[in-house]
Design an enzyme around this catalytic site. Structure first.
Site, mmCIF file in Angstrom:
data_model
loop_
_atom_site.group_PDB
_atom_site.id
_atom_site.type_symbol
_atom_site.label_atom_id
_atom_site.label_comp_id
_atom_site.label_asym_id
_atom_site.label_seq_id
_atom_site.Cartn_x
_atom_site.Cartn_y
_atom_site.Cartn_z
ATOM 1 N N GLU A 1 27.237 33.967 28.912
ATOM 2 C CA GLU A 1 26.149 34.923 28.672
ATOM 3 C C GLU A 1 24.816 34.233 28.414
ATOM 4 O O GLU A 1 23.772 34.709 28.872
ATOM 5 C CB GLU A 1 26.497 35.854 27.505
ATOM 6 C CG GLU A 1 27.631 36.827 27.800
ATOM 7 C CD GLU A 1 27.347 37.734 28.995
ATOM 8 O OE1 GLU A 1 26.178 37.914 29.353
ATOM 9 O OE2 GLU A 1 28.330 38.248 29.569
ATOM 10 N N TYR B 1 21.444 42.156 23.569
ATOM 11 C CA TYR B 1 22.254 42.152 24.785
ATOM 12 C C TYR B 1 23.486 41.261 24.628
ATOM 13 O O TYR B 1 24.625 41.673 24.891
ATOM 14 C CB TYR B 1 21.454 41.691 26.021
ATOM 15 C CG TYR B 1 22.410 41.323 27.121
ATOM 16 C CD1 TYR B 1 23.037 42.312 27.861
ATOM 17 C CD2 TYR B 1 22.797 39.990 27.314
ATOM 18 C CE1 TYR B 1 24.006 42.007 28.796
ATOM 19 C CE2 TYR B 1 23.767 39.673 28.243
ATOM 20 C CZ TYR B 1 24.367 40.682 28.983
ATOM 21 O OH TYR B 1 25.337 40.373 29.878
ATOM 22 N N ASP C 1 20.848 45.353 29.877
ATOM 23 C CA ASP C 1 20.149 44.263 30.559
ATOM 24 C C ASP C 1 19.347 44.850 31.722
ATOM 25 O O ASP C 1 19.247 46.071 31.859
ATOM 26 C CB ASP C 1 21.156 43.218 31.057
ATOM 27 C CG ASP C 1 21.920 43.722 32.270
ATOM 28 O OD1 ASP C 1 22.067 44.947 32.404
ATOM 29 O OD2 ASP C 1 22.349 42.888 33.087
#
Length: 350
Positions: free
Chosen positions: A33, A116, A134
DNA sequence: AAAACGGGGCC
DNA sequence: GGCCCAGTTTT
Protein backbone atom coordinates in the site's frame (compact mmCIF):
# COMPACT_ATOMS: atom_id res chain seq x y z
CA UNK A 1 -29.00 -5.74 -8.52
CA UNK A 2 -27.48 -3.08 -6.40
CA UNK A 3 -24.21 -1.22 -6.83
CA UNK A 4 -22.21 -3.39 -4.45
CA UNK A 5 -23.32 -6.70 -5.93
CA UNK A 6 -22.54 -5.57 -9.47
CA UNK A 7 -19.12 -4.29 -8.42
CA UNK A 8 -18.16 -7.46 -6.58
CA UNK A 9 -19.43 -9.80 -9.31
CA UNK A 10 -17.54 -7.79 -11.88
CA UNK A 11 -14.45 -8.13 -9.68
CA UNK A 12 -14.74 -11.93 -9.39
CA UNK A 13 -14.77 -12.17 -13.18
CA UNK A 14 -12.25 -9.51 -14.13
CA UNK A 15 -9.65 -8.88 -11.45
CA UNK A 16 -5.91 -9.06 -12.00
CA UNK A 17 -3.76 -11.43 -10.04
CA UNK A 18 -1.60 -9.16 -7.94
CA UNK A 19 0.87 -10.69 -5.49
CA UNK A 20 -0.17 -8.69 -2.41
CA UNK A 21 -3.73 -9.95 -2.79
CA UNK A 22 -2.50 -13.44 -1.95
CA UNK A 23 -1.58 -12.36 1.56
CA UNK A 24 -3.40 -11.22 4.67
CA UNK A 25 -0.13 -10.41 6.44
CA UNK A 26 -0.50 -6.78 7.50
CA UNK A 27 3.21 -6.23 6.94
CA UNK A 28 2.95 -7.39 3.33
CA UNK A 29 -0.20 -5.33 2.78
CA UNK A 30 1.51 -2.31 4.31
CA UNK A 31 4.49 -2.73 2.02
CA UNK A 32 2.27 -2.86 -1.05
CA UNK A 33 0.00 0.00 0.00
CA UNK A 34 2.79 2.47 0.74
CA UNK A 35 4.53 1.61 -2.52
CA UNK A 36 1.29 2.09 -4.43
CA UNK A 37 0.51 5.54 -3.03
CA UNK A 38 0.28 7.86 -6.04
CA UNK A 39 1.94 5.11 -8.04
CA UNK A 40 0.65 2.87 -10.81
CA UNK A 41 0.46 -0.83 -10.12
CA UNK A 42 2.80 -1.61 -13.02
CA UNK A 43 5.41 0.80 -11.70
CA UNK A 44 5.16 -0.37 -8.09
CA UNK A 45 5.07 -4.10 -8.74
CA UNK A 46 8.81 -4.73 -9.22
CA UNK A 47 9.58 -2.59 -6.17
CA UNK A 48 7.15 -4.61 -4.07
CA UNK A 49 8.84 -7.85 -5.12
CA UNK A 50 12.31 -6.52 -4.39
CA UNK A 51 11.35 -5.13 -0.99
CA UNK A 52 9.61 -8.31 0.08
CA UNK A 53 12.58 -10.39 -1.01
CA UNK A 54 15.01 -8.13 0.83
CA UNK A 55 12.84 -7.75 3.94
CA UNK A 56 10.47 -10.68 4.46
CA UNK A 57 9.32 -9.43 7.85
CA UNK A 58 8.89 -6.10 9.60
CA UNK A 59 11.81 -7.09 11.82
CA UNK A 60 14.06 -7.35 8.77
CA UNK A 61 12.80 -3.99 7.55
CA UNK A 62 13.41 -2.35 10.91
CA UNK A 63 16.98 -3.61 10.87
CA UNK A 64 17.84 -1.90 7.60
CA UNK A 65 19.66 1.40 7.25
CA UNK A 66 18.02 4.45 5.74
CA UNK A 67 20.47 4.37 2.86
CA UNK A 68 19.62 0.75 2.18
CA UNK A 69 15.89 1.54 2.08
CA UNK A 70 16.31 4.59 -0.11
CA UNK A 71 18.57 2.71 -2.51
CA UNK A 72 15.84 0.11 -3.01
CA UNK A 73 13.31 2.93 -3.31
CA UNK A 74 15.41 4.75 -5.91
CA UNK A 75 13.41 5.75 -8.97
CA UNK A 76 10.01 5.36 -7.34
CA UNK A 77 9.68 8.95 -6.14
CA UNK A 78 8.14 10.49 -3.02
CA UNK A 79 11.08 9.29 -0.99
CA UNK A 80 9.57 10.32 2.34
CA UNK A 81 7.49 7.17 1.96
CA UNK A 82 10.60 5.06 2.33
CA UNK A 83 11.94 7.07 5.24
CA UNK A 84 8.57 6.96 7.02
CA UNK A 85 8.41 3.20 6.50
CA UNK A 86 11.69 2.72 8.29
CA UNK A 87 10.50 4.89 11.15
CA UNK A 88 7.24 2.95 11.35
CA UNK A 89 8.93 -0.47 11.13
CA UNK A 90 11.08 0.47 14.11
CA UNK A 91 8.02 1.80 15.91
CA UNK A 92 6.24 -1.52 15.33
CA UNK A 93 9.22 -3.35 16.83
CA UNK A 94 9.26 -1.15 19.91
CA UNK A 95 5.61 -0.39 20.52
CA UNK A 96 4.00 -3.56 19.21
CA UNK A 97 6.79 -6.05 19.84
CA UNK A 98 7.17 -6.74 16.13
CA UNK A 99 3.52 -7.59 15.60
CA UNK A 100 2.19 -5.37 12.84
CA UNK A 101 -1.14 -3.79 13.88
CA UNK A 102 -4.31 -4.66 11.99
CA UNK A 103 -6.76 -2.30 13.67
CA UNK A 104 -7.58 0.95 11.88
CA UNK A 105 -7.18 3.01 15.07
CA UNK A 106 -3.70 1.65 15.70
CA UNK A 107 -2.61 1.91 12.07
CA UNK A 108 -3.72 5.50 11.62
CA UNK A 109 -1.25 6.62 14.30
CA UNK A 110 1.74 5.30 12.38
CA UNK A 111 3.85 7.59 10.24
CA UNK A 112 3.07 7.38 6.54
CA UNK A 113 -0.29 5.71 7.15
CA UNK A 114 -3.25 7.99 6.48
CA UNK A 115 -6.97 7.34 6.14
CA UNK A 116 -6.68 5.43 2.90
CA UNK A 117 -3.84 3.15 3.95
CA UNK A 118 -5.29 2.43 7.39
CA UNK A 119 -8.58 1.42 5.77
CA UNK A 120 -6.78 -0.75 3.23
CA UNK A 121 -4.55 -2.59 5.70
CA UNK A 122 -7.29 -3.11 8.30
CA UNK A 123 -9.87 -4.36 5.82
CA UNK A 124 -7.49 -6.61 3.86
CA UNK A 125 -5.69 -8.12 6.83
CA UNK A 126 -8.46 -8.48 9.40
CA UNK A 127 -11.73 -7.78 7.62
CA UNK A 128 -12.43 -4.56 9.49
CA UNK A 129 -15.25 -2.69 7.81
CA UNK A 130 -13.42 0.46 6.67
CA UNK A 131 -14.09 1.76 3.19
CA UNK A 132 -11.05 2.81 1.20
CA UNK A 133 -11.17 6.16 -0.53
CA UNK A 134 -8.56 6.57 -3.22
CA UNK A 135 -8.51 8.11 -6.67
CA UNK A 136 -10.35 5.13 -8.13
CA UNK A 137 -13.14 5.20 -5.56
CA UNK A 138 -13.62 8.96 -5.90
CA UNK A 139 -14.01 8.54 -9.64
CA UNK A 140 -16.40 5.60 -9.55
CA UNK A 141 -18.63 7.17 -6.91
CA UNK A 142 -18.68 10.64 -8.42
CA UNK A 143 -19.70 9.23 -11.78
CA UNK A 144 -22.19 6.63 -10.66
CA UNK A 145 -23.91 8.92 -8.18
CA UNK A 146 -23.40 12.09 -10.22
CA UNK A 147 -21.62 14.04 -7.49
CA UNK A 148 -19.80 17.13 -8.71
CA UNK A 149 -18.35 18.36 -5.43
CA UNK A 150 -14.59 18.68 -5.99
CA UNK A 151 -12.96 15.52 -4.69
CA UNK A 152 -9.95 17.39 -3.32
CA UNK A 153 -12.01 19.89 -1.33
CA UNK A 154 -12.77 19.40 2.35
CA UNK A 155 -16.48 19.10 1.63
CA UNK A 156 -15.78 16.59 -1.10
CA UNK A 157 -13.64 14.36 1.09
CA UNK A 158 -16.27 14.40 3.77
CA UNK A 159 -19.15 13.68 1.38
CA UNK A 160 -17.42 10.84 -0.43
CA UNK A 161 -16.12 9.37 2.80
CA UNK A 162 -19.62 9.14 4.26
CA UNK A 163 -20.99 7.69 1.05
CA UNK A 164 -18.29 5.07 0.63
CA UNK A 165 -18.52 3.98 4.25
CA UNK A 166 -22.28 3.56 3.90
CA UNK A 167 -21.78 1.36 0.84
CA UNK A 168 -19.41 -1.08 2.51
CA UNK A 169 -21.85 -1.95 5.29
CA UNK A 170 -23.06 -5.52 4.88
CA UNK A 171 -20.33 -6.35 2.34
CA UNK A 172 -17.18 -8.40 2.73
CA UNK A 173 -14.86 -5.45 3.44
CA UNK A 174 -11.76 -6.93 1.83
CA UNK A 175 -13.50 -8.04 -1.35
CA UNK A 176 -15.60 -4.92 -1.71
CA UNK A 177 -12.64 -2.59 -1.23
CA UNK A 178 -10.53 -4.49 -3.73
CA UNK A 179 -13.44 -4.62 -6.12
CA UNK A 180 -14.27 -0.92 -6.26
CA UNK A 181 -10.62 0.04 -6.70
CA UNK A 182 -10.08 -2.55 -9.41
CA UNK A 183 -13.25 -1.42 -11.11
CA UNK A 184 -11.96 2.14 -11.17
CA UNK A 185 -8.56 1.08 -12.42
CA UNK A 186 -9.71 -1.22 -15.24
CA UNK A 187 -13.27 -0.28 -16.18
CA UNK A 188 -14.18 3.20 -14.93
CA UNK A 189 -10.85 4.67 -16.06
CA UNK A 190 -10.07 8.40 -16.01
CA UNK A 191 -9.78 8.62 -19.80
CA UNK A 192 -12.07 6.80 -22.18
CA UNK A 193 -13.82 4.48 -19.74
CA UNK A 194 -15.48 1.53 -21.36
CA UNK A 195 -19.09 2.63 -20.76
CA UNK A 196 -20.41 0.59 -23.67
CA UNK A 197 -19.91 -2.66 -21.81
CA UNK A 198 -20.17 -1.32 -18.25
CA UNK A 199 -22.27 -3.43 -15.88
CA UNK A 200 -23.14 -0.25 -13.97
CA UNK A 201 -24.35 1.58 -17.06
CA UNK A 202 -28.01 1.35 -16.02
CA UNK A 203 -27.79 3.23 -12.77
CA UNK A 204 -24.89 5.51 -13.69
CA UNK A 205 -25.80 9.19 -13.32
CA UNK A 206 -22.81 10.36 -15.32
CA UNK A 207 -23.66 8.06 -18.21
CA UNK A 208 -27.29 9.13 -18.23
CA UNK A 209 -26.37 12.81 -18.15
CA UNK A 210 -23.44 12.47 -20.58
CA UNK A 211 -21.15 13.73 -17.84
CA UNK A 212 -18.63 10.90 -17.75
CA UNK A 213 -15.88 13.10 -19.12
CA UNK A 214 -16.68 15.88 -16.63
CA UNK A 215 -16.59 13.78 -13.48
CA UNK A 216 -15.00 13.70 -11.04
CA UNK A 217 -14.44 17.42 -10.52
CA UNK A 218 -11.09 18.42 -9.11
CA UNK A 219 -9.81 21.80 -7.99
CA UNK A 220 -6.54 22.60 -9.68
CA UNK A 221 -3.93 23.96 -7.36
CA UNK A 222 -0.42 23.16 -8.40
CA UNK A 223 1.76 26.05 -9.44
CA UNK A 224 4.76 24.80 -11.32
CA UNK A 225 7.97 26.56 -10.49
CA UNK A 226 11.09 26.63 -12.59
CA UNK A 227 14.51 26.00 -11.09
CA UNK A 228 18.06 26.02 -12.39
CA UNK A 229 20.55 23.60 -10.88
CA UNK A 230 24.20 23.68 -11.82
CA UNK A 231 25.93 20.48 -10.83
CA UNK A 232 29.66 20.37 -10.24
CA UNK A 233 31.19 17.10 -11.26
CA UNK A 234 34.47 16.84 -9.35
CA UNK A 235 36.84 13.96 -10.00
CA UNK A 236 40.10 13.34 -8.15
CA UNK A 237 42.16 10.15 -8.04
CA UNK A 238 39.23 8.13 -9.32
CA UNK A 239 36.92 9.51 -6.66
CA UNK A 240 33.81 11.66 -7.05
CA UNK A 241 32.61 14.42 -4.78
CA UNK A 242 29.07 13.64 -3.57
CA UNK A 243 26.60 15.64 -1.54
CA UNK A 244 23.94 14.34 0.79
CA UNK A 245 20.71 16.32 0.43
CA UNK A 246 19.82 17.24 3.97
CA UNK A 247 17.75 20.37 3.37
CA UNK A 248 13.97 20.45 3.28
CA UNK A 249 13.71 20.12 -0.44
CA UNK A 250 13.16 17.52 -3.11
CA UNK A 251 15.15 14.30 -2.88
CA UNK A 252 15.72 14.62 0.85
CA UNK A 253 18.41 12.20 2.10
CA UNK A 254 19.38 11.17 -1.40
CA UNK A 255 22.87 11.84 -2.77
CA UNK A 256 23.83 14.08 -5.65
CA UNK A 257 26.78 16.31 -6.50
CA UNK A 258 27.69 19.67 -5.01
CA UNK A 259 25.71 22.25 -6.92
CA UNK A 260 24.76 25.87 -7.20
CA UNK A 261 21.20 26.93 -7.76
CA UNK A 262 20.74 30.09 -9.80
CA UNK A 263 17.68 32.23 -10.43
CA UNK A 264 18.03 31.82 -14.18
CA UNK A 265 19.91 29.73 -16.73
CA UNK A 266 23.52 30.48 -15.93
CA UNK A 267 26.67 30.38 -18.04
CA UNK A 268 30.04 29.88 -16.35
CA UNK A 269 30.76 33.63 -16.45
CA UNK A 270 27.45 34.64 -14.96
CA UNK A 271 27.89 36.99 -11.97
CA UNK A 272 25.46 35.12 -9.71
CA UNK A 273 27.05 31.81 -10.60
CA UNK A 274 30.61 33.08 -10.24
CA UNK A 275 30.13 34.62 -6.85
CA UNK A 276 28.61 31.41 -5.51
CA UNK A 277 31.54 29.47 -6.90
CA UNK A 278 33.94 31.93 -5.30
CA UNK A 279 32.23 31.43 -1.98
CA UNK A 280 32.28 27.66 -2.31
CA UNK A 281 35.88 27.28 -3.37
CA UNK A 282 37.50 30.40 -2.00
CA UNK A 283 38.92 31.28 -5.41
CA UNK A 284 38.04 31.37 -9.08
CA UNK A 285 37.60 28.01 -10.71
CA UNK A 286 37.29 26.92 -14.32
CA UNK A 287 34.21 25.02 -15.38
CA UNK A 288 33.95 22.70 -18.33
CA UNK A 289 30.34 22.35 -19.56
CA UNK A 290 29.38 18.70 -19.91
CA UNK A 291 25.68 18.26 -20.36
CA UNK A 292 22.27 19.88 -20.05
CA UNK A 293 19.04 18.20 -19.07
CA UNK A 294 15.47 19.15 -18.39
CA UNK A 295 13.90 17.30 -15.51
CA UNK A 296 10.16 17.34 -14.93
CA UNK A 297 8.53 16.85 -11.55
CA UNK A 298 4.87 17.30 -10.75
CA UNK A 299 5.36 20.86 -9.56
CA UNK A 300 8.85 21.77 -10.67
CA UNK A 301 10.58 22.16 -13.99
CA UNK A 302 14.28 21.80 -13.37
CA UNK A 303 16.88 22.84 -15.87
CA UNK A 304 20.05 21.02 -14.97
CA UNK A 305 23.55 21.72 -16.17
CA UNK A 306 26.52 19.56 -15.39
CA UNK A 307 30.00 21.06 -15.27
CA UNK A 308 33.33 19.38 -14.73
CA UNK A 309 35.90 20.76 -12.29
CA UNK A 310 39.05 18.91 -13.14
CA UNK A 311 41.36 20.65 -10.63
CA UNK A 312 41.28 23.57 -8.23
CA UNK A 313 39.46 21.63 -5.60
CA UNK A 314 42.24 21.22 -3.06
CA UNK A 315 40.92 24.12 -1.02
CA UNK A 316 37.34 23.01 -1.11
CA UNK A 317 35.72 23.63 2.24
CA UNK A 318 34.09 20.34 3.07
CA UNK A 319 30.69 20.55 4.66
CA UNK A 320 29.63 17.59 6.73
CA UNK A 321 27.38 16.42 3.95
CA UNK A 322 30.02 16.46 1.22
CA UNK A 323 32.36 13.54 0.72
CA UNK A 324 34.73 11.88 -1.70
CA UNK A 325 33.57 8.42 -2.73
CA UNK A 326 34.67 5.84 -5.26
CA UNK A 327 32.56 5.06 -8.31
CA UNK A 328 31.61 1.82 -6.63
CA UNK A 329 30.45 3.64 -3.49
CA UNK A 330 28.57 6.19 -5.56
CA UNK A 331 26.72 3.39 -7.30
CA UNK A 332 25.53 2.06 -3.96
CA UNK A 333 24.13 5.40 -2.82
CA UNK A 334 20.50 6.37 -3.44
CA UNK A 335 20.37 9.11 -6.03
CA UNK A 336 17.78 11.12 -7.97
CA UNK A 337 16.88 9.89 -11.43
CA UNK A 338 18.59 12.82 -13.08
CA UNK A 339 21.91 11.84 -11.54
CA UNK A 340 21.55 8.22 -12.58
CA UNK A 341 20.99 9.40 -16.14
CA UNK A 342 24.07 11.59 -16.02
CA UNK A 343 26.26 8.84 -14.58
CA UNK A 344 25.09 6.40 -17.22
CA UNK A 345 25.93 8.76 -20.03
CA UNK A 346 29.35 9.46 -18.53
CA UNK A 347 30.04 5.74 -18.36
CA UNK A 348 28.91 5.23 -21.94
CA UNK A 349 31.08 8.07 -23.23
CA UNK A 350 34.19 7.05 -21.34
C1' DA B 1 -7.07 25.20 3.00
C1' DA B 2 -3.02 24.97 0.37
C1' DA B 3 1.55 23.53 -0.66
C1' DA B 4 5.11 20.16 -0.93
C1' DC B 5 6.58 15.84 -2.37
C1' DG B 6 8.85 12.01 -7.94
C1' DG B 7 8.50 9.71 -11.66
C1' DG B 8 6.10 7.74 -15.44
C1' DG B 9 2.29 6.76 -18.74
C1' DC B 10 -1.27 8.34 -21.71
C1' DC B 11 -3.70 11.48 -24.83
C1' DG C 1 1.26 20.24 -22.09
C1' DG C 2 -2.15 18.53 -18.93
C1' DC C 3 -3.98 14.90 -16.20
C1' DC C 4 -3.65 11.06 -13.22
C1' DC C 5 -1.72 7.33 -10.47
C1' DA C 6 -4.18 1.93 -4.35
C1' DG C 7 -1.97 9.69 -0.62
C1' DT C 8 0.40 11.76 3.43
C1' DT C 9 2.56 15.37 5.83
C1' DT C 10 3.63 19.99 6.65
C1' DT C 11 2.64 24.77 6.52
Amino acid sequence: MNFQIIITSWYQANHRNLPWRASTDPYVIWLSEIILQQTRVEQGLPYFNRFLAAFPTVRDFAGASETEILKLWQGLGYYSRGRNMLYTAREVMELHEGVFPVAYDALIRLKGIGAYTAAAISSFSSGESRAVLDGNVFRVLSRYFGIDIPINSTAGKSTFSTLSQSLIEGQDPAVYNQAIMEFGALQCKPKSPNCAVCPLQDGCAAYAGNLVNHLPVKLKTVKVKTRYLNYLFCLKDGQVLVNKRIKEDIWQHLYDFPHIETSHAAEPGDPEFSSSLQEMFGKDVVLRPLMEMKHLLTHQIIYVKFFALDNYITNFSMDAEVNWVSWQELDELPQPKILTKFIQSVNINS
